[in-house]
Design an enzyme around this catalytic site. Structure first.
Site, PDB file in Angstrom:
ATOM      1  N   GLY A 219      -0.603  22.453   9.815  1.00  0.00           N
ATOM      2  CA  GLY A 219      -0.079  23.838  10.098  1.00  0.00           C
ATOM      3  C   GLY A 219       1.324  23.861  10.692  1.00  0.00           C
ATOM      4  O   GLY A 219       2.040  22.941  10.347  1.00  0.00           O
ATOM      5  N   GLN A 220       1.857  24.861  11.226  1.00  0.00           N
ATOM      6  CA  GLN A 220       3.388  25.019  11.434  1.00  0.00           C
ATOM      7  C   GLN A 220       3.917  23.944  12.224  1.00  0.00           C
ATOM      8  O   GLN A 220       4.867  23.348  12.111  1.00  0.00           O
ATOM      9  CB  GLN A 220       3.525  26.417  11.908  1.00  0.00           C
ATOM     10  CG  GLN A 220       5.048  26.746  11.934  1.00  0.00           C
ATOM     11  CD  GLN A 220       5.393  27.928  13.039  1.00  0.00           C
ATOM     12  OE1 GLN A 220       4.370  28.515  13.488  1.00  0.00           O
ATOM     13  NE2 GLN A 220       6.499  28.568  12.876  1.00  0.00           N
TER      14      GLN A 220
ATOM     15  N   ASP B  33      -6.842  16.887   9.178  1.00  0.00           N
ATOM     16  CA  ASP B  33      -6.966  18.465   9.117  1.00  0.00           C
ATOM     17  C   ASP B  33      -8.332  18.565   8.480  1.00  0.00           C
ATOM     18  O   ASP B  33      -9.004  17.717   7.808  1.00  0.00           O
ATOM     19  CB  ASP B  33      -5.894  19.223   8.344  1.00  0.00           C
ATOM     20  CG  ASP B  33      -5.682  20.563   8.987  1.00  0.00           C
ATOM     21  OD1 ASP B  33      -6.450  21.283   8.711  1.00  0.00           O
ATOM     22  OD2 ASP B  33      -4.559  20.807   9.402  1.00  0.00           O
ATOM     23  N   ILE B  34      -8.690  20.110   8.328  1.00  0.00           N
ATOM     24  CA  ILE B  34     -10.141  20.218   7.463  1.00  0.00           C
ATOM     25  C   ILE B  34      -9.733  20.212   5.751  1.00  0.00           C
ATOM     26  O   ILE B  34     -10.829  20.278   5.358  1.00  0.00           O
ATOM     27  CB  ILE B  34     -10.558  21.771   8.110  1.00  0.00           C
ATOM     28  CG1 ILE B  34      -9.698  22.717   7.815  1.00  0.00           C
ATOM     29  CG2 ILE B  34     -11.330  21.413   9.199  1.00  0.00           C
ATOM     30  CD1 ILE B  34     -10.184  24.180   7.944  1.00  0.00           C
ATOM     31  N   ARG B  35      -8.315  20.264   5.622  1.00  0.00           N
ATOM     32  CA  ARG B  35      -8.453  20.097   4.170  1.00  0.00           C
ATOM     33  C   ARG B  35      -7.130  19.298   3.983  1.00  0.00           C
ATOM     34  O   ARG B  35      -6.264  19.087   4.503  1.00  0.00           O
ATOM     35  CB  ARG B  35      -8.229  21.273   3.350  1.00  0.00           C
ATOM     36  CG  ARG B  35      -7.078  22.313   3.960  1.00  0.00           C
ATOM     37  CD  ARG B  35      -7.266  23.773   3.188  1.00  0.00           C
ATOM     38  NE  ARG B  35      -8.398  24.439   3.385  1.00  0.00           N
ATOM     39  CZ  ARG B  35      -8.424  25.357   4.464  1.00  0.00           C
ATOM     40  NH1 ARG B  35      -7.187  25.582   5.137  1.00  0.00           N
ATOM     41  NH2 ARG B  35      -9.588  26.057   4.915  1.00  0.00           N
TER      42      ARG B  35
ATOM     43  N   ASN C 221     -13.112  17.988  10.920  1.00  0.00           N
ATOM     44  CA  ASN C 221     -13.186  19.326  11.548  1.00  0.00           C
ATOM     45  C   ASN C 221     -13.670  19.066  12.772  1.00  0.00           C
ATOM     46  O   ASN C 221     -14.582  18.587  13.314  1.00  0.00           O
ATOM     47  CB  ASN C 221     -14.639  19.941  10.691  1.00  0.00           C
ATOM     48  CG  ASN C 221     -14.683  21.360  11.383  1.00  0.00           C
ATOM     49  OD1 ASN C 221     -14.293  21.887  12.419  1.00  0.00           O
ATOM     50  ND2 ASN C 221     -15.734  21.957  10.606  1.00  0.00           N
TER      51      ASN C 221
ATOM     52  N   TYR D 297      -7.855  35.049  21.576  1.00  0.00           N
ATOM     53  CA  TYR D 297      -6.686  34.014  21.460  1.00  0.00           C
ATOM     54  C   TYR D 297      -5.981  33.634  22.965  1.00  0.00           C
ATOM     55  O   TYR D 297      -6.535  32.718  23.523  1.00  0.00           O
ATOM     56  CB  TYR D 297      -5.665  34.101  20.643  1.00  0.00           C
ATOM     57  CG  TYR D 297      -4.586  33.045  20.364  1.00  0.00           C
ATOM     58  CD1 TYR D 297      -4.899  32.045  20.100  1.00  0.00           C
ATOM     59  CD2 TYR D 297      -3.245  33.607  20.900  1.00  0.00           C
ATOM     60  CE1 TYR D 297      -3.691  31.053  20.077  1.00  0.00           C
ATOM     61  CE2 TYR D 297      -2.042  32.482  20.691  1.00  0.00           C
ATOM     62  CZ  TYR D 297      -2.287  31.445  20.185  1.00  0.00           C
ATOM     63  OH  TYR D 297      -1.361  30.526  20.278  1.00  0.00           O
TER      64      TYR D 297
ATOM     65  N   LYS E  11      -6.745  30.532  25.254  1.00  0.00           N
ATOM     66  CA  LYS E  11      -5.750  29.522  25.875  1.00  0.00           C
ATOM     67  C   LYS E  11      -5.790  29.546  27.577  1.00  0.00           C
ATOM     68  O   LYS E  11      -5.714  28.469  28.115  1.00  0.00           O
ATOM     69  CB  LYS E  11      -4.506  30.027  25.537  1.00  0.00           C
ATOM     70  CG  LYS E  11      -4.382  29.942  23.865  1.00  0.00           C
ATOM     71  CD  LYS E  11      -4.238  28.373  23.742  1.00  0.00           C
ATOM     72  CE  LYS E  11      -4.005  28.212  22.084  1.00  0.00           C
ATOM     73  NZ  LYS E  11      -4.005  26.725  21.815  1.00  0.00           N
TER      74      LYS E  11
HETATM   75  C1  AKB Z   1       0.949  34.002  18.009  1.00  0.00           C
HETATM   76  O1  AKB Z   1       1.795  34.837  17.859  1.00  0.00           O
HETATM   77  O2  AKB Z   1      -0.359  33.997  18.142  1.00  0.00           O
HETATM   78  C2  AKB Z   1       1.538  32.872  18.585  1.00  0.00           C
HETATM   79  C3  AKB Z   1       1.874  32.514  20.163  1.00  0.00           C
HETATM   80  C4  AKB Z   1       2.943  33.114  20.504  1.00  0.00           C
HETATM   81  O3  AKB Z   1       1.047  31.663  20.631  1.00  0.00           O
HETATM   82  N1  AKB Z   1       2.807  32.410  17.704  1.00  0.00           N
END
Ligand code: AKB
Length: 317
Positions: free
Chosen positions: A12-13, A35-37, A51, A141, A145
């Site tokens: 990822g990024q 990673d998964i791939r 995974n 999300y 977190k």
């Molecule tokens: C998002 O936009 O979901 C992420 C973050 C701020 O955690 N870049």
């Protein structure tokens, strides 16, 4: 002692750039990416398919490499998470608990796990959001977190696991694509400014969000992981920021390099509601005090770097 480092979610990024930085610091063979791939470009060192939800497979990775450090970067971000909340919760929470459990079992020295400004919500102070305040995240999300931060602190207190974490703001980079977040516009805008000269932004002109250039983010992550454990007063996750800007301000900074660039704004994107619930700037005094955080990139410097590198990429492809 020689380090054995595993990065989970390395395609990822963040993972792409963190892997390079860690391999430079510790040597190519000391850093296992996973990673998964398969990654798009050949890995510079050992790579494993894994995974994070498959605990048995994950355990075989720990068994094989006996890691001293683990970086867990596999996650579903804010915008994509809203399209599939249960998947986001499962990957973000079960993945974290699997890694924390195995890190205790295998006596890993240090674990890194990224949190986010998404832990804050509509009732958190918007300006200079402090480390400790009301947190009422409204995305799945953000919920994952926030809960994850509590778990990290719990494992530190209960099992003595040295977990370290940063609440990343929007991360701006050019090497790898962003992964489905609300702050992704601040990367898309550069690509489209250079390829098309126009960009339709999914956030409004005045939506101010905290951001960080990737080079600073990687430096900060390494700094936190190198800091003496006794200096760390936060075992949930550190506030961190580099700069804050609006889409309109970013567009102006881009126009210095691409004078014909024009921006328009869509006004019906669901990501606007997510951004409206987030801070517009962050107070990161604990990171500065505890481990010397001092970011280098302001809006002008970040824009110059992005334009220079993306232009070079376009010319060579
Ligand atoms: C998002 O936009 O979901 C992420 C973050 C701020 O955690 N870049």
């Amino acid at each position: 002692m020689e380090e054995s480092i595993i990065i989970i979610g390395s395609n990822g990024q963040i993972g792409t750039e963190l892997a390079t930085a860690l391999r430079l610091k510790y040597g190519e063979k000391s850093v296992v990416t996973s990673d998964i791939r398969q990654p798009n470009t050949p890995s510079q060192g050992p790579f494993e398919i894994v995974n994070v939800l498959d605990k048995e497979l994950l355990q075989s990775l720990f068994e094989k490499y006996k890691p001293t450090q683990v970086y867990l970067l596999a996650a579903v971000l804010s915008a994509v998470g809203e399209q599939n909340p249960k998947l986001a919760w499962d990957l973000n929470m079960t993945g974290l608990l699997n890694v924390l459990d195995l890190s205790v079992t295998y006596r890993v020295d240090k674990v890194f796990w990224p949190s986010s400004i998404a832990v804050f919500g509509p009732h958190s102070p918007k300006e200079e959001t402090p480390q400790y305040c009301i947190m009422d995240p409204s995305t799945v999300y953000g919920l994952s977190k926030q809960a994850g931060e509590r778990w990290c602190e719990y494992y530190f207190n209960k099992y003595g696991l040295d977990v370290r974490s940063i609440r990343y703001p929007g991360l701006i980079s050019w090497k790898a694509a962003p992964g489905g977040g609300t702050t992704d516009y601040a990367i898309h805008i550069f690509h489209e400014a250079l390829s098309k000269g126009t960009y339709e932004c999914f956030l409004s002109a005045e939506t101010r969000l905290p951001m960080l250039y990737m080079e600073d983010a990687i430096q900060g992550t390494l700094q936190l992981m190198d800091a003496p454990a006794e200096n760390l007063t936060i075992r949930s996750s550190y506030n961190l920021t580099g700069l804050s800007f609006t889409p309109a301000e970013l567009a102006e900074a881009i126009k210095v390099h691409v004078p014909e660039f024009s921006i328009s704004y869509s006004n019906n994107d669901p990501r606007q509601a997510i951004a409206d619930g987030w801070p517009s700037s962050i107070n990161d005094e604990y990171a500065r005090k505890d481990w010397g955080w001092n970011p280098q990139f302001n809006l002008k410097a970040m824009t110059e770097e992005m334009i220079k590198n993306l232009k070079q990429n376009l010319e060579t492809t």
